[in-house]
Design an enzyme around this catalytic site. Sequence first.
Site, mmCIF file in Angstrom:
data_model
loop_
_atom_site.group_PDB
_atom_site.id
_atom_site.type_symbol
_atom_site.label_atom_id
_atom_site.label_comp_id
_atom_site.label_asym_id
_atom_site.label_seq_id
_atom_site.Cartn_x
_atom_site.Cartn_y
_atom_site.Cartn_z
ATOM 1 N N CYS A 197 0.539 -1.342 0.074
ATOM 2 C CA CYS A 197 -0.188 -0.153 -0.039
ATOM 3 C C CYS A 197 0.657 1.252 0.203
ATOM 4 O O CYS A 197 1.332 1.682 -0.723
ATOM 5 C CB CYS A 197 -1.357 0.184 0.877
ATOM 6 S SG CYS A 197 -2.443 1.015 1.050
ATOM 7 N N HIS A 212 -3.745 -5.455 0.887
ATOM 8 C CA HIS A 212 -3.534 -6.290 1.663
ATOM 9 C C HIS A 212 -3.354 -7.409 1.716
ATOM 10 O O HIS A 212 -4.438 -7.760 2.530
ATOM 11 C CB HIS A 212 -4.163 -4.937 3.779
ATOM 12 C CG HIS A 212 -3.496 -3.389 3.365
ATOM 13 N ND1 HIS A 212 -2.758 -3.306 4.448
ATOM 14 C CD2 HIS A 212 -4.917 -3.075 2.598
ATOM 15 C CE1 HIS A 212 -2.565 -2.784 4.096
ATOM 16 N NE2 HIS A 212 -3.430 -1.583 3.377
ATOM 17 N N GLU A 240 -2.526 -9.879 4.509
ATOM 18 C CA GLU A 240 -2.119 -9.675 5.515
ATOM 19 C C GLU A 240 -3.640 -9.844 6.536
ATOM 20 O O GLU A 240 -3.525 -10.381 7.275
ATOM 21 C CB GLU A 240 -1.587 -8.798 6.323
ATOM 22 C CG GLU A 240 -2.278 -7.188 6.916
ATOM 23 C CD GLU A 240 -1.202 -6.784 5.677
ATOM 24 O OE1 GLU A 240 -1.649 -5.043 5.926
ATOM 25 O OE2 GLU A 240 -1.230 -6.761 4.568
ATOM 26 N N SER A 299 0.159 -12.814 38.085
ATOM 27 C CA SER A 299 -1.166 -12.775 38.136
ATOM 28 C C SER A 299 -1.920 -13.653 37.809
ATOM 29 O O SER A 299 -3.172 -13.394 37.983
ATOM 30 C CB SER A 299 -1.000 -11.568 36.357
ATOM 31 O OG SER A 299 -1.082 -12.103 35.487
ATOM 32 N N GLY A 300 -1.588 -14.994 37.684
ATOM 33 C CA GLY A 300 -2.390 -15.969 37.364
ATOM 34 C C GLY A 300 -3.030 -16.204 36.578
ATOM 35 O O GLY A 300 -3.313 -17.359 35.988
ATOM 36 N N GLY A 301 -2.705 -15.476 35.611
ATOM 37 C CA GLY A 301 -2.615 -14.902 33.779
ATOM 38 C C GLY A 301 -1.819 -15.977 32.838
ATOM 39 O O GLY A 301 -0.432 -16.193 33.284
ATOM 40 N N ASP A 320 0.721 -15.229 30.721
ATOM 41 C CA ASP A 320 1.277 -13.932 29.856
ATOM 42 C C ASP A 320 2.710 -14.498 31.303
ATOM 43 O O ASP A 320 3.978 -15.056 30.943
ATOM 44 C CB ASP A 320 1.388 -12.602 30.086
ATOM 45 C CG ASP A 320 1.088 -12.343 28.549
ATOM 46 O OD1 ASP A 320 0.732 -13.658 28.140
ATOM 47 O OD2 ASP A 320 0.151 -11.717 28.627
ATOM 48 N N SER A 321 2.112 -14.064 33.100
ATOM 49 C CA SER A 321 3.578 -13.909 33.551
ATOM 50 C C SER A 321 3.204 -15.582 33.841
ATOM 51 O O SER A 321 4.663 -15.713 34.765
ATOM 52 C CB SER A 321 2.249 -13.373 35.428
ATOM 53 O OG SER A 321 1.133 -14.061 34.910
#
Length: 510
Positions: A80, A168, A170, A222-224, A226-227
């Site tokens: 683009c 685009h 993507e 955090s319990g999530g 990622d951590s």
Amino acid sequence: MQQEMILILDFGSQYTQLIARRVRELNVYCEIHPYNEIPELNESIKGVILSGSPSSVHDSEAPEPDLSNILEEYPLLGVCYGAQFLAQKSGGIVERSKVREYGRANLSKVHPGHELTKGMPLGSQVWMSHGDTIKEVPDSFEVIASTEDVAVAGYQVVGKRIYGIQFHPEVYHSTDGKTLLHNFVIGICGCTQDWTPMSFVETTVDELKEKIGDDKVVLGLSGGVDSTVAAMLLHRAIGKNLYCIFVDNGLLRKNEFENVLEQYKGLGLNVKGVDSKEQFYTALSGTSDPELKRKAIGRVFIEVFDQEATSITDVSWLGQGTIYPDVIESVSVKGPSATIKSHHNVGGLPDFMKLKIVEPLRSLFKDEVRRVGKSLGLPDNLLGRHPFPGPGLAIRILGDITPEKVAILQEVDHIFIEGLRKHNLYDEVWQAGAILLPIQSVGVMGDERTYEQVVALRAVESTDGMTADWVHLPYEFLAKVSNEIINKVQGVNRVVYDISSKPPATIEWE
């Protein structure tokens, strides 16, 4: 040996992260950098992609990257704006479109044997999103794709590995976009597709061992997802030298503090739980502004965390679960982006903490974090957990925070989430939760008039949280959950369901 990669230069397009995600799906590592902060070029870079942009090449402050060290050295694909910039700089003519070219289009001409477009059939649907269009290309350019309205939908500079497309590839609506990106990344750039979750784990653990050595690391859990994945990578690298702290800020889901601590025991992590509810409630008392609430929570968390961290002798590092969107969204092509909300993982630490930061997931998108977690052997019920905001229920209670409001929302949220699990809907949803509204409504219970709280239920589907659509939960389910909430949660007499998408709304209400 350095990891081979594709370099993506960002001109501010809303789709830039999607380009990166599509490249990563090919098991090829890539990085996004602002067009005006090109990193040091080296042999690990196999190709370069120029993103789109909200700017026009005719704007007085249009992005103008210095590509002098890239043009002759690396395969280059302009998307683009990137394609328009390359064409104009080579002597082509780029004009403002009489009608903004936006939405679905179909290729009316496509070079069937070309290295960039092979495998893309005539009539292939592509997604347009531009206000300028390339009207003429220099004689040194070969047109390789067109639509009915866009004569130069794709081109190559003859004899060079420089390509441009005005659609685009993507986005989901470009049905053969993945084919084109595969042709460029694998075919033209020659990437080996060796960037897998397992290879990431092996490389990252080795890097962490070398970087940290015998030092101690403290990490806030955090319990999530990622951590937890960040903790497991650090645990694999440094073992007992990782100290994890899980703070109860009084804004977690019902029974979450106890449940998460129990779950971490089974993972072999060294975790200390800290009950700091009262400190957070005191700091939040009387505060209604969402940004001030986030800042108050961040400040108290750092105070509590610092107090716990200093009780561990000789800690040198702070581990964080920062992921790639956090990093990208804290930097833009024109300096810091407009603040929609504060990121709790980006922006550094107060000087008094004196800790170096280690972020094992800094290069990963959310879905990649889950795949890495799976390769580490984490259980599906943990990896499949919905994202939960860092400030917790504080930003799902509109207005000021009190322990009584938290208790009401915890009960409502518990009924909703457990209902999703019970009816096998939980895994069909990216994120769900309840919002306590700062209004009351009239109701009738038995023969009495009531004037009580209103709650909104929210459930969205997404792949990374950057865009999201509301989930069409069955009416029968919503009716059952609504009835259970009103009957069981004292103080609530009305339930509504949020049917807004992101954009224009956000997933959270604050």
